[in-house]
Design a protein around this motif. Structure first.
Motif, short mmCIF file in Angstrom:
data_model
loop_
_atom_site.label_atom_id
_atom_site.label_comp_id
_atom_site.label_asym_id
_atom_site.label_seq_id
_atom_site.Cartn_x
_atom_site.Cartn_y
_atom_site.Cartn_z
N GLY A 80 0.83 -1.21 0.00
CA GLY A 80 0.00 0.00 0.00
C GLY A 80 0.86 1.26 0.00
O GLY A 80 0.58 2.20 -0.73
N LEU A 83 2.09 1.96 -3.35
CA LEU A 83 1.06 2.52 -4.23
C LEU A 83 0.79 3.99 -3.92
O LEU A 83 0.63 4.80 -4.83
CB LEU A 83 -0.24 1.70 -4.11
CG LEU A 83 -0.15 0.31 -4.74
CD1 LEU A 83 -1.42 -0.49 -4.44
CD2 LEU A 83 0.06 0.39 -6.25
N ALA A 87 1.60 6.84 -6.78
CA ALA A 87 0.54 7.79 -7.16
C ALA A 87 1.04 9.23 -6.95
O ALA A 87 0.78 10.11 -7.77
CB ALA A 87 -0.73 7.53 -6.36
N GLU A 90 3.36 10.10 -9.73
CA GLU A 90 2.64 10.30 -10.99
C GLU A 90 2.06 11.70 -11.12
O GLU A 90 1.85 12.19 -12.23
CB GLU A 90 1.52 9.26 -11.13
CG GLU A 90 2.05 7.88 -11.50
CD GLU A 90 0.95 6.83 -11.46
OE1 GLU A 90 0.53 6.39 -12.54
OE2 GLU A 90 0.51 6.47 -10.35
N THR A 95 4.93 8.23 -15.59
CA THR A 95 3.99 7.11 -15.52
C THR A 95 4.57 6.02 -14.62
O THR A 95 5.78 5.93 -14.43
CB THR A 95 3.74 6.49 -16.91
OG1 THR A 95 4.96 5.89 -17.36
CG2 THR A 95 3.28 7.54 -17.90
N ARG A 96 3.67 5.22 -14.09
CA ARG A 96 4.11 4.14 -13.22
C ARG A 96 4.99 3.15 -13.98
O ARG A 96 5.98 2.64 -13.46
CB ARG A 96 2.90 3.42 -12.62
CG ARG A 96 3.28 2.53 -11.46
CD ARG A 96 2.06 2.11 -10.68
NE ARG A 96 1.25 3.26 -10.28
CZ ARG A 96 0.16 3.14 -9.52
NH1 ARG A 96 -0.25 1.95 -9.11
NH2 ARG A 96 -0.54 4.21 -9.19
N ALA A 97 4.62 2.92 -15.24
CA ALA A 97 5.41 1.97 -16.05
C ALA A 97 6.85 2.45 -16.20
O ALA A 97 7.79 1.66 -16.13
CB ALA A 97 4.75 1.81 -17.42
N GLU A 98 7.01 3.77 -16.39
CA GLU A 98 8.38 4.31 -16.52
C GLU A 98 9.18 4.11 -15.24
O GLU A 98 10.36 3.78 -15.27
CB GLU A 98 8.33 5.81 -16.81
CG GLU A 98 7.85 6.18 -18.19
CD GLU A 98 7.64 7.68 -18.31
OE1 GLU A 98 8.30 8.28 -19.16
OE2 GLU A 98 6.82 8.25 -17.56
N ARG A 299 -2.25 -7.55 -16.23
CA ARG A 299 -2.32 -6.16 -16.72
C ARG A 299 -2.97 -6.11 -18.09
O ARG A 299 -3.80 -5.23 -18.37
CB ARG A 299 -0.92 -5.53 -16.76
CG ARG A 299 -0.31 -5.27 -15.39
CD ARG A 299 0.94 -4.39 -15.47
NE ARG A 299 1.98 -4.98 -16.29
CZ ARG A 299 2.84 -5.92 -15.86
NH1 ARG A 299 2.77 -6.35 -14.61
NH2 ARG A 299 3.76 -6.41 -16.66
N ALA A 302 -6.72 -6.69 -17.77
CA ALA A 302 -7.40 -5.52 -17.23
C ALA A 302 -7.53 -4.43 -18.29
O ALA A 302 -8.58 -3.79 -18.42
CB ALA A 302 -6.64 -4.99 -16.01
N ALA A 303 -6.45 -4.24 -19.08
CA ALA A 303 -6.49 -3.22 -20.14
C ALA A 303 -7.52 -3.59 -21.20
O ALA A 303 -8.27 -2.73 -21.69
CB ALA A 303 -5.11 -3.06 -20.76
N TYR A 305 -10.17 -5.42 -20.74
CA TYR A 305 -11.49 -5.25 -20.10
C TYR A 305 -11.89 -3.78 -20.11
O TYR A 305 -13.03 -3.43 -20.43
CB TYR A 305 -11.40 -5.79 -18.67
CG TYR A 305 -12.62 -5.54 -17.81
CD1 TYR A 305 -13.79 -6.25 -18.01
CD2 TYR A 305 -12.58 -4.60 -16.79
CE1 TYR A 305 -14.91 -6.02 -17.22
CE2 TYR A 305 -13.69 -4.37 -15.99
CZ TYR A 305 -14.85 -5.08 -16.21
OH TYR A 305 -15.94 -4.85 -15.42
N GLN A 306 -10.92 -2.92 -19.78
CA GLN A 306 -11.19 -1.48 -19.78
C GLN A 306 -11.58 -1.00 -21.17
O GLN A 306 -12.52 -0.24 -21.34
CB GLN A 306 -9.97 -0.72 -19.27
CG GLN A 306 -10.10 0.79 -19.36
CD GLN A 306 -8.89 1.49 -18.79
OE1 GLN A 306 -8.79 1.67 -17.58
NE2 GLN A 306 -7.95 1.86 -19.64
N LYS A 309 -15.08 -2.10 -21.92
CA LYS A 309 -16.03 -1.29 -21.17
C LYS A 309 -16.20 0.09 -21.78
O LYS A 309 -17.30 0.58 -21.97
CB LYS A 309 -15.54 -1.12 -19.72
CG LYS A 309 -15.88 -2.29 -18.83
CD LYS A 309 -17.23 -2.03 -18.19
CE LYS A 309 -17.43 -2.94 -17.00
NZ LYS A 309 -18.59 -2.59 -16.21
N ASN A 310 -15.05 0.74 -22.07
CA ASN A 310 -15.08 2.09 -22.63
C ASN A 310 -15.71 2.08 -24.01
O ASN A 310 -16.43 2.99 -24.38
CB ASN A 310 -13.67 2.69 -22.67
CG ASN A 310 -13.16 3.03 -21.28
OD1 ASN A 310 -13.94 3.02 -20.32
ND2 ASN A 310 -11.87 3.29 -21.17
#
Lengths: 314, 122
Positions: A80, A83, A87, A90, A95-98, A299, A302-303, A305-306, A309-310
């Motif tokens: 936690g 995270l 955040a 960010e 970005t978190r990936a970077e 990941r 989830a992407a 799925y997003q 959804k979008n």
């Protein structure tokens, strides 16, 4: 024109810092301030998630269900904390990936302490007491640091960290008052973790490279040596209550200054561990990279799925 | 829309505004999952307060993650999650024109008014 705009940014920023106001994500700020914060917050976040490994090592071998539940909760907290901090980083435009990529490829570091091995169950107690204790001393002033999102994340982290330290101390206290071999195990853990914990405060003030600007920007409120001294002063009486020795023959009370004086820290060891030659550097990064690789499908799912959804919403 | 942006509550001002910051502010799009802002009501009777942000693919998962991340110790009785992209924010650089007029109008404050010393209950 650029010069005018830049001086406008600097003066508004300087005025906010001088007034001890917080800088918020949408405020303009000097590039170097932004870069310094990204580096510091990212390395702090990396430390939290790499820090799950040494203790995670003992999750399956905790001596009781109670200790196992406590350790699970603690390791979950560390995730936690990572995270909250990612955040916060960010909000500065990375970005978190970077950031994860920088960790995985060694371009950004994490605290040297997590490169030491957890050899016995007593190490879990010693980490809670000393490592989390040192982290608290480091982090409390950060709750007042000039960058708002970092300071707010630190408030949450510090509240949770107190549980970490107390559970470790309690665990060590039980061992120190147990059988002779339990006591010896507790002493051995303190012997191994004491000096690396002192190194957590960073190089001595005389050799610290990042301090002066961070102090001017009110990111850093106290020097490395000040915080290290505060930690030593807290720990010595706590060790006495445990009935354990701190492994420093030069440790003594200094009436004149009102502080405990401690011996010479092995900075060669600190530099070696930071540069990759600690006991577990390779293992820690390898495990992190493997966990990231193993999570790729999650990941991606989830992407996908997003996107579905979008797409359905549009 | 002057002074109003749609970049999210906790997002930095666009790279264009951070003059000369190209080296430290990447211009690549944020990859991966959407960013959500999390608001928690600590107790009944209090309003929801912003506590942080997280990544999630939809609102339902954002709520679950917010529960795991921000309410592990009874910190709240209710959670809101809002897509960061749905938040419109005032521009901190326009602080003066936005917020100064209210301060100029000191007749809006009770202390502006001089009353007889002997009067009570006002």
């Amino acid at each position: 024109m650029t010069t005018l705009a830049e001086s406008g940014t600097e003066s508004r920023f300087d005025a906010l810092i001088a007034a001890d106001e917080r800088i918020e994500p949408r405020d303009e700020m000097p590039d170097a301030y932004r870069a310094t914060l990204i580096r510091q917050i990212a390395q702090h976040a990396h430390s939290e998630i790499i820090g799950m490994q040494p203790e995670g090592n003992w999750l399956t071998r905790a001596p009781s269900l109670r200790r196992k539940a406590i350790l699970l909760a603690k390791v979950q907290d560390e995730a936690g904390h990572g995270l909250y901090l990612y955040a916060a980083a960010e909000t500065l435009g990375v970005t978190r990936a970077e950031l994860l990529d920088a960790l995985h490829t060694g371009r950004q570091r994490y605290s040297s302490i997590f490169n030491y091995a957890t050899l016995t169950w007593a190490d879990v107690g010693a980490i809670g007491w000393l490592v989390d204790g040192a982290a608290i001393v480091n982090q409390i002033p950060l709750t007042r640091c000039s960058y708002g999102p970092y300071a707010r994340a630190m408030v949450r982290v510090c509240q949770e960290e107190s549980f970490h330290q107390r559970q470790g101390y309690e665990s060590l206290h039980v061992l120190a008052h147990g059988t002779e071999s339990q006591r010896a195990m507790a002493q051995d853990a303190v012997d191994r973790w004491w000096w690396p914990s002192l190194m957590m405060f960073g190089p001595p003030d005389s050799a610290s490279t990042h301090s002066s600007k961070s102090t001017a920007w009110k990111i850093k409120r106290h020097s490395n040596d000040e915080l290290r001294q505060r930690f030593v002063d807290l720990c010595v009486p706590q060790a006495e209550v445990l009935g354990l020795e701190l492994p420093d023959p030069d440790l003594r009370w200094d009436e004149e200054s009102g502080h405990y004086r401690y011996g010479e820290i092995d900075w060669d060891e600190f530099r070696a561990v930071l540069d990759g030659d600690g006991p577990c550097n390779h293992e820690r990064i390898q495990r992190r990279v493997a966990a990231h690789r193993d999570g790729t499908w999650v990941r991606e799912a989830a992407a996908a799925y997003q996107a579905k959804k979008n797409g359905a919403a549009a | 829309m002057n002074g109003v942006t749609r970049e999210g509550l906790e997002q930095p001002a666009g790279a264009a505004k951070s003059a000369g910051a190209a080296s430290t502010v990447p211009t690549v799009a944020r990859e991966g999952l959407d960013l959500w802002e999390v608001f928690v009501r600590a107790r009944r009777g209090l309003s929801h307060q912003h506590v942080g942000s997280l990544h999630a693919p939809d609102a339902e998962i954002a709520l679950r993650r917010a529960r795991d991340l921000y309410t592990r110790r009874g910190e709240g009785v209710s959670i809101w999650v809002v897509p960061a992209s749905a938040v419109s924010a005032s521009d901190p650089g326009e602080k003066e024109p936005y917020f100064t007029p209210a301060r100029d109008k000191d007749y809006r404050y009770p202390t502006y008014y001089e009353l007889p010393k002997e009067v009570r209950g006002l």
